[in-house]
Enzyme design. Structure first.
Site, PDB file in Angstrom:
ATOM      1  CG  ASP A  34      -6.980  25.963  -7.546  1.00 48.60           C
ATOM      2  OD1 ASP A  34      -7.054  25.596  -8.645  1.00 48.60           O
ATOM      3  OD2 ASP A  34      -7.630  26.542  -6.787  1.00 48.60           O
ATOM      4  CD  GLU A 200      -7.489  30.179 -13.725  1.00 51.22           C
ATOM      5  OE1 GLU A 200      -7.996  31.065 -13.544  1.00 51.22           O
ATOM      6  OE2 GLU A 200      -7.868  28.966 -13.744  1.00 51.22           O
TER       7      GLU A 200
END
Length: 329
Positions: A34, A200
């Site tokens: 991430d 997402e």
């Protein structure tokens, strides 16, 4: 050996050093799911999910220097499972968005924001606000702050009946919403459902007066975790019908370059302000769970723009191969 020959050898050596200084290799940071980064006042600032309850930032004058740059803990609010940090500048301060839970149960994961004391991305930061709406009682992750038509919006993902969907929420400022969240996108196509139906990690992107949201699709545990694209084509950002979802992924695994599960990205600009770059995580193995912290490494590459105005991320670049560094280093 003549003085001219010596001069030429020294000059050649300096040229070689200069060329070497203007390259980098992927991964830019190991064990960094991430990832998110920006370039600000002569430095790259990088953050990612660390696997503990802290947010850590490292900085470097060069992209390749991030590998060895020390990490500094800039925030820890005592919650659990701190994920997907991002920091955005607004009115001279930085706002650090992160996902964390009240308990170790990941279904308690919610969005929060901290504020810097000044204009240094390294902080210090203090807790500013929870970003949970009055009616929210479900997992929310992956906050991103973007501007559309000079207005602030918060993007994120939430659990909706066992699927991961994307939402958008209007903001008065980086820590205060003016309304509840609105649905933006859901996994409707087969390539968005590998392992688990997921949309997402939305990231806003602007180019030539066009507004996009790049998002991650499918389960991060699979080799087919990839990036999809939404474009704002109407007048109301809060109306899902005013966004167009592209039918195919715009960035996906490459068996040729051995990069699997590329996704959960951010964007940054080269030091000279002329090049567009993407940072993302990927895995160089195509077996087992792709979603482990050590397996996912942070990678970066320059991207271009198609004639129709859409982003062209190309193919994920292979690991451990010298690539040209961002212009202006």
């Amino acid at each position: 050996m003549s003085y001219l020959q010596i001069f030429c050898l020294v000059l050649l050596a300096n040229i070689v050093l200069l060329v070497e200084a203007n390259t980098y290799t992927n991964p830019i940071v190991p064990s960094s799911p991430d990832p998110w980064m920006t370039y600000y006042k002569g430095y790259y600032y990088f953050t990612a999910t660390t696997g503990d309850n802290t947010v850590r930032i490292r900085k470097s004058k060069t992209l390749d220097g991030l590998k060895s740059a020390p990490q500094q803990i800039v925030f820890n609010d005592g919650l659990h499972n701190t994920w997907a940090p991002e920091f955005h500048q607004w009115n001279g301060r930085w706002y650090l968005y992160y996902t964390a839970g009240r308990t170790a149960d990941i279904m308690t994961q919610r969005l929060h924001v901290a504020e810097s004391a000044g204009d240094d991305p390294m902080g210090p930061y203090h807790f500013k606000a929870d970003l949970v709406g009055s009616g929210d009682n479900t997992l929310e992750v992956d906050a991103n702050l973007m501007t559309i038509k000079n207005k602030l919006y918060l993007l994120g993902a939430f659990n909706n009946n066992g699927q991961q969907h994307i939402f958008i929420k209007p903001m008065i400022n980086p820590w205060t919403a003016s309304a509840e969240k609105s649905f933006l996108a859901a996994p409707t196509m087969n390539w968005e459902k590998a392992g688990f139906p997921v949309n997402e990690a939305p990231e806003g992107l602007h180019h030539n007066n066009r507004t996009y949201v790049v998002y991650s699709a499918s389960s991060c545990s699979t080799v087919d975790y990839s990036l999809g694209l939404l474009e704002f084509v109407g007048t109301d950002p809060l109306n899902a019908g005013h966004w167009h979802k592209f039918p195919q992924p715009i960035f996906r695994r490459s068996d040729r370059t051995h990069v699997y599960g590329p996704g959960h990205n951010g964007f940054f600009t080269s030091p000279n302000g002329q090049e567009s770059w993407i940072v993302y995580h990927g895995n160089d193995k195509n077996t087992g769970n792709m979603c482990t912290k050590d397996g996912r490494t942070a990678r970066a590459q320059k991207f271009t723009w198609n004639a129709d105005g859409t982003p062209n991320f190309g193919e994920p670049q292979p690991a451990h191969v010298a690539l040209t560094a961002p212009a202006g280093e």
